[in-house]
Structures are given as C-alpha cells and as structure tokens.
Design an enzyme around this catalytic site. Structure first.
Site, PDB file in Angstrom:
ATOM      1  N   GLU A  52      43.793  43.949  41.735  1.00 38.38           N
ATOM      2  CA  GLU A  52      43.989  42.502  41.820  1.00 38.38           C
ATOM      3  C   GLU A  52      45.380  42.123  42.310  1.00 38.38           C
ATOM      4  O   GLU A  52      45.546  41.111  43.002  1.00 38.38           O
ATOM      5  CB  GLU A  52      43.742  41.857  40.441  1.00 38.38           C
ATOM      6  CG  GLU A  52      42.288  41.866  40.002  1.00 38.38           C
ATOM      7  CD  GLU A  52      41.910  43.084  39.194  1.00 38.38           C
ATOM      8  OE1 GLU A  52      40.792  43.122  38.643  1.00 38.38           O
ATOM      9  OE2 GLU A  52      42.742  44.036  39.111  1.00 38.38           O
ATOM     10  N   PHE A 114      35.789  39.300  24.220  1.00 33.15           N
ATOM     11  CA  PHE A 114      36.006  40.413  25.150  1.00 33.15           C
ATOM     12  C   PHE A 114      36.532  39.902  26.492  1.00 33.15           C
ATOM     13  O   PHE A 114      35.967  39.007  27.092  1.00 33.15           O
ATOM     14  CB  PHE A 114      34.690  41.173  25.353  1.00 33.15           C
ATOM     15  CG  PHE A 114      34.801  42.297  26.335  1.00 33.15           C
ATOM     16  CD1 PHE A 114      35.567  43.422  26.056  1.00 33.15           C
ATOM     17  CD2 PHE A 114      34.155  42.226  27.561  1.00 33.15           C
ATOM     18  CE1 PHE A 114      35.676  44.458  26.969  1.00 33.15           C
ATOM     19  CE2 PHE A 114      34.258  43.264  28.493  1.00 33.15           C
ATOM     20  CZ  PHE A 114      35.028  44.383  28.180  1.00 33.15           C
ATOM     21  N   GLN A 115      37.628  40.489  26.928  1.00 28.30           N
ATOM     22  CA  GLN A 115      38.303  40.136  28.187  1.00 28.30           C
ATOM     23  C   GLN A 115      38.693  38.662  28.255  1.00 28.30           C
ATOM     24  O   GLN A 115      38.702  38.058  29.333  1.00 28.30           O
ATOM     25  CB  GLN A 115      37.444  40.528  29.396  1.00 28.30           C
ATOM     26  CG  GLN A 115      37.359  42.042  29.583  1.00 28.30           C
ATOM     27  CD  GLN A 115      36.786  42.456  30.923  1.00 28.30           C
ATOM     28  OE1 GLN A 115      36.046  41.717  31.561  1.00 28.30           O
ATOM     29  NE2 GLN A 115      37.132  43.660  31.362  1.00 28.30           N
ATOM     30  N   LYS A 164      32.953  30.971  32.337  1.00 26.91           N
ATOM     31  CA  LYS A 164      31.727  31.433  32.997  1.00 26.91           C
ATOM     32  C   LYS A 164      30.598  30.419  32.905  1.00 26.91           C
ATOM     33  O   LYS A 164      29.846  30.227  33.873  1.00 26.91           O
ATOM     34  CB  LYS A 164      31.294  32.771  32.407  1.00 26.91           C
ATOM     35  CG  LYS A 164      30.116  33.384  33.169  1.00 26.91           C
ATOM     36  CD  LYS A 164      29.809  34.810  32.751  1.00 26.91           C
ATOM     37  CE  LYS A 164      28.698  35.394  33.626  1.00 26.91           C
ATOM     38  NZ  LYS A 164      28.397  36.805  33.272  1.00 26.91           N
ATOM     39  N   MET A 469      67.872  52.097  46.689  1.00 25.14           N
ATOM     40  CA  MET A 469      68.838  51.047  46.401  1.00 25.14           C
ATOM     41  C   MET A 469      69.466  51.237  45.017  1.00 25.14           C
ATOM     42  O   MET A 469      70.664  51.027  44.834  1.00 25.14           O
ATOM     43  CB  MET A 469      68.180  49.668  46.492  1.00 25.14           C
ATOM     44  CG  MET A 469      69.166  48.514  46.390  1.00 25.14           C
ATOM     45  SD  MET A 469      70.408  48.516  47.710  1.00 25.14           S
ATOM     46  CE  MET A 469      69.529  47.603  48.982  1.00 25.14           C
TER      47      MET A 469
END
Length: 563
Positions: A52, A114-115, A164, A469
């Site tokens: 993602e 969940f999630q 959802k 760096m």
C-alpha cells in the site's frame, strides 16, 4: 436521479473528477469498491502495487507530473495504515492526493473489530482534511469535497474512509460537473504589490529564491519574464527545480545545505531576497537567526501560515505565485539593470563550480551520463540521501514537474512507486528513478509491479554498500563511528531484479554504466542498474547542521583543513 450503492457512487464520483488511473491494494473491507472497479476497468485503470505504501507513492508521483489529483485505495486496518507514510510525504510537499480507504461496518466501529482502525483520526495531522462517511447519503458530496480541498489553494492530501456497509447501502445519486478551481487571489492586496515593486526598484543586489510553490502554480513563463525585467540571479530549493530553467545563465544552482557556493554566498550578500513559494526549510536556511542578514526579505506564498513562520520577513504577498508575478510584471514597466551585481555573482559561479573526482564511477558522473544520454528531457524521480542530492546538483532541470522527490519528509523507499506513477501520468516521457542501496531495500518489491504491467521505468541504484548520507555525517561529525550504517551483505540487485521480472545489470565502471543505460533506454520493460561506487564518496558542497550559509564548504576546503 437514480439509486446507486455506495461503491457505485465512489466510481461515478471518480469518473466525474476525470480520474483515469488509481493505485491500490484490495482487502475484505473494500471488496465492494473493488468489485465495482472490475465493472469499470475500461474507464478507470487500477494499478495493483506490491504494498500500500507503493500505491500512495505512485499516486503522489502521478500527481506531481500531471498537476492532477492522485488517487490511491486501501482496505481497513493495516492496509490503511500502510498508506500513512505516503500521505505524510504528500502533505509535506503540498501534493494533491485523495486516499480512499474502507473500514469495518458502522455497527462495528469503536469495538476493536478485526482490522479496524480509526484511520481518519490517525491521519488528521498529516492531511488537509480527513472524513469518515457513516451515511451513504453523504458519500457523493464528501468525495467531491475531498477533491476540491485537495487541489484548492495550497494543495495537499485528503482521506475519505468508508465503512463497508456504507459501500453496500443505496441512495439517490445525481451526477455533478466539478466546479473549476480558481487561483487564490483574494488575499492579494494592491498595497502589498506596490510595496514589493518599491523594494525591487530600490534594490542594488536582488536575489530570487524559487520554491515548490512556483512549480505547483505553473509560473515558469511569468517567472522568466520577471527575472529578465529585474536582472537578478536565481537559485532554487530542491522542490523548486525546473520552475526556472536550470540552463539559464542567471541560474546559480540550488541553495541550502547542499546548494552551490555561488547560491549560498549570493544569498548571504544580497540586499533583497525575493522568495517565491518556499517555506524557509531548515535545510535551506541553515541557522535561521543569521539567515540573509544583509537583505530585506520579500516572501510570496499562497499560504498565509508560512509568512513569518520560520524567517521574519520585511514584506509579503499572500496569493498564487503565478497571479502575483503577473501583477508585478505589469507594474514593472521599466527593465532594471544590476550589471555590477550580476558580474559578481557570475564570478562566484566561475570560482566555485560543482566538481568531483573523475577517477572512477561515482554519483555525479552517473547523473551527468544520464543527462547527456536523455538530452535533459527525462523525468527524474529519486529516493532520499546522497543520490538525491547528486540528482539535484548534476542533472539540469529546464522544465517544471521533471524532478519528483520527497523534499519535506525525506522518505526512503519513495522513488520506485513515484516513478511508476510518473510513467502512468506521462507515458510519453522517459522516467528514471535514482536510488541508493539503502532506499532500494525498502520498497524494491515495486519492481514486481513495474514488471507485471511491463512499465518501462529505469531504476538506477547508486550502490555504495552503506547508508551514504548518514555515513557522511558520521565521518565528518561523529568521529568515524559507523553505527549500523554498513550494508555489506550478499544481495545481488541485478539478480533480484531478474527474479522479479525486470532486466538487471551490475556495473562498476563509467563505460559499463554508459552501455547499460543505453540498453535501458532502448528497453520496453523495467530495468534495474546496480551501479557500484565507493563507500566514502561524499556530497559537496555542504553546510553543517545549524551553521550559516556562508560556512558552506567542499572537499577542497576539507583537504586544506586536514593538511
């Protein structure tokens, strides 16, 4: 008017906004939207990234090269949180982005389902606005509002989170044509323009500093006219590259920590510093209490919050840079001449040119080869570190939106996703990502994305087997104590590239690089070039952290000190 599900409304609103490409990764909570995407794949192309974060960076790169709003999607929980770094990157660099996430159903919100994650709350500090839409009746207007917020005034990212069940519920939908976004001119005051003109006309040693706001505004032609009218040298920040032609004789190079000596010393010596669309980052100013103390400072910025935030200025104009320049150009009827000042600056450029040892393959020589072989016409994306600075220093950007880099957040792993997004936004252009080996490790899986869609990007890994760096700072300021910056392992990036479906080359000499890059330009798929350079190569010039711009030093100065 017709009844549509929330998912259908999402797709119709994207079509309303002229979205042709989205980047994302599906999951359970967002399945309804992805099912609808499937039915509209001829109208909206979805690019499945490998992570993602890659989707957010790709949407960001797409937005930077096109000037349009980039769009990314993710599911709830970890899918949404994986977008956060990309959203923060866009926020720091004022990039218009709309992130669409899905969440658990409204009855499950706040129950540690969940999630489940409060992603709208998580991103609140790193977006222009975030929404959670709990009623399908509000969905269309919220998405429209998100796009408007993302591109109005100072652009930035907006997140829309949709539970959802809202994606499944139905409501009436009426199509709307988006209203055109007007330039921000309401706060431009005539007296501020007049004061600026007076300051410009009185100045003997004016200097112009160009930032990312000039790129976003599309002000390059007005800026060129302004520079010619007032006869002044021009430097730019990392984000401002390409707003003023990097091949113009009045261009002195980048300013700041790794800016040219000519730019830094000219800012120190000027009597008027005109700053356009730049926010006085610490990487630009050095010690803010001693920044440009000989100069009066005129700041032009679309965001009033940036005026006097980091540097106290003597005058300011709040408004769109292009519009402000149009007004200033109209008022400046007589061309000004600063021959003595321009000669002094030109002499600084001759005395302190960018230079490097030409004994072997190195970052600057790689960038010069890329510039030569692309004739300066490519889009360059970068990750963050030494390679980023070499890309800024040694490739001449003559047009805006051709250097795509994470300036504000400094996001390692940004480049590959951004390069893929840039190629989708500008398929007619050669798109090249310049990475370090440390950055490449972070999101190298996006090479699989490029290979899956046969996106012909070129990934140049400037590989010094260290975090370059950070090692440079450890060498100069930490007594050569290389704590966890050595990356000497057995990874073969060319083989890894081949395993992911790309073409891979390993090069150790300039001739090998030139040959490999020539082949890469002729390829119709993704190519990774692992370019091996010395671990102790450094980026010069350099201003130490907290020092003033006049304390800029380079390798020659360092050699004199150690004798």
């Amino acid at each position: 008017m017709k009844q549509l599900t929330g998912s259908e409304i999402v797709i119709e609103c994207l079509k309303e906004q002229g979205v042709d490409t989205v980047f994302g990764y599906p999951g359970g909570a967002i399945l309804n939207i992805y099912d609808e995407l499937y039915k509209h794949e001829d109208e909206i192309h979805h690019v499945l990234t490998s992570h993602e974060q890659g989707a957010a960076h790709a949407a960001d790169g797409y937005a930077r090269v096109t000037g349009k709003v980039g769009v990314c999607m993710a599911t709830s929980g970890p899918g949404a949180t994986n977008l956060v770094t990309g959203i923060a990157t866009a926020q720091m660099d004022s990039i218009p982005l709309v992130a669409i996430t899905a969440n658990v159903g409204v009855p499950l919100l706040g129950k540690d389902s969940f999630q489940e994650i409060d992603i709208a709350g998580v991103v609140m500090p790193i977006t222009k606005h975030s929404f959670i839409v709990k009623d399908v009746k509000e969905l269309a207007d919220t998405i429209r509002k998100a796009f408007k917020i993302a591109k109005t005034g100072r652009p930035g990212p907006v997140l829309v989170d949709i539970p959802k069940d809202v994606t499944a519920n139905k409501t009436d939908y009426t199509p709307k044509t988006p209203e055109p976004i007007a330039r921000s001119t309401k706060q431009i005051r005539g007296k501020d323009i007049d004061k600026a003109v007076e300051m410009i006309q009185k100045a003997k040693k004016p200097m112009i500093m160009v930032g990312g706001g000039a790129v976003i505004s599309g002000a390059q032609s007005e800026l060129k006219e302004f520079v010619d009218k007032i006869d002044a040298p021009v430097c730019d920040t990392l984000m401002g590259k390409g707003a003023f032609d990097g091949t113009d004789p009045r261009y002195t190079g980048m300013v700041g920590m790794h800016g040219t000596k000519a730019s830094n010393l000219s800012v120190v010596d000027c009597d008027l510093l005109i700053v356009m669309g730049a926010r006085f980052s610490d990487r630009v100013t050095g010690n803010t209490s001693k920044f440009a103390k000989k100069a009066k400072i005129l700041q032009i910025d679309v965001d009033p919050a940036e005026i006097n935030k980091n540097i106290k200025v003597h005058a300011s104009i709040v408004g769109d840079v292009k519009s402000v320049l149009e007004m200033l150009n109209h008022k400046l009827t007589k061309p000004l001449k600063h021959e003595e000042w321009m000669e002094k600056v030109q002499n600084l450029m001759k005395e302190y040119p960018l230079h490097y040892s030409e004994t072997g393959l190195c970052g600057p020589s790689i960038m010069e080869s890329i510039y030569r072989q692309t004739e300066g016409k490519a889009i360059i994306t970068t990750d963050v570190g030494q390679h980023q600075m070499w890309a800024a220093q040694y490739y001449k950007y003559s047009k805006p939106r051709t250097l795509i880099t994470s300036g504000g957040l400094g996001t390692m792993g940004y480049g590959i996703g951004a390069c893929i997004g840039a190629k989708y936004g500008r398929p007619d252009q050669v798109c090249i990502n310049i990475a370090g080996d440390g950055c490449f490790r972070m999101n190298m899986q996006e090479i699989m994305t490029a290979a899956r869609y046969n996106v012909p990007i070129i990934e140049v890994v400037i590989n010094n087997h260290v975090l370059g760096m950070v090692r440079q700072w450890q060498t100069l300021f930490y007594g050569e104590r290389y704590s966890n910056t050595v990356l000497e392992d057995k990874a073969d990036f060319a083989k890894i590239a081949e395993a992911m479906g790309a073409t891979g080359y390993t090069v150790t000499t300039q001739q090998e690089f030139d040959d490999a890059f020539k082949k890469a330009l002729e390829s119709d798929g993704p190519v990774v070039i692992d370019a091996q350079i010395g671990k102790d190569d450094k980026v010069f010039p350099m201003v130490p952290g907290g020092a003033t711009l006049e304390e800029v030093f380079d390798g020659d100065d360092l050699a004199k000190q150690t004798k």
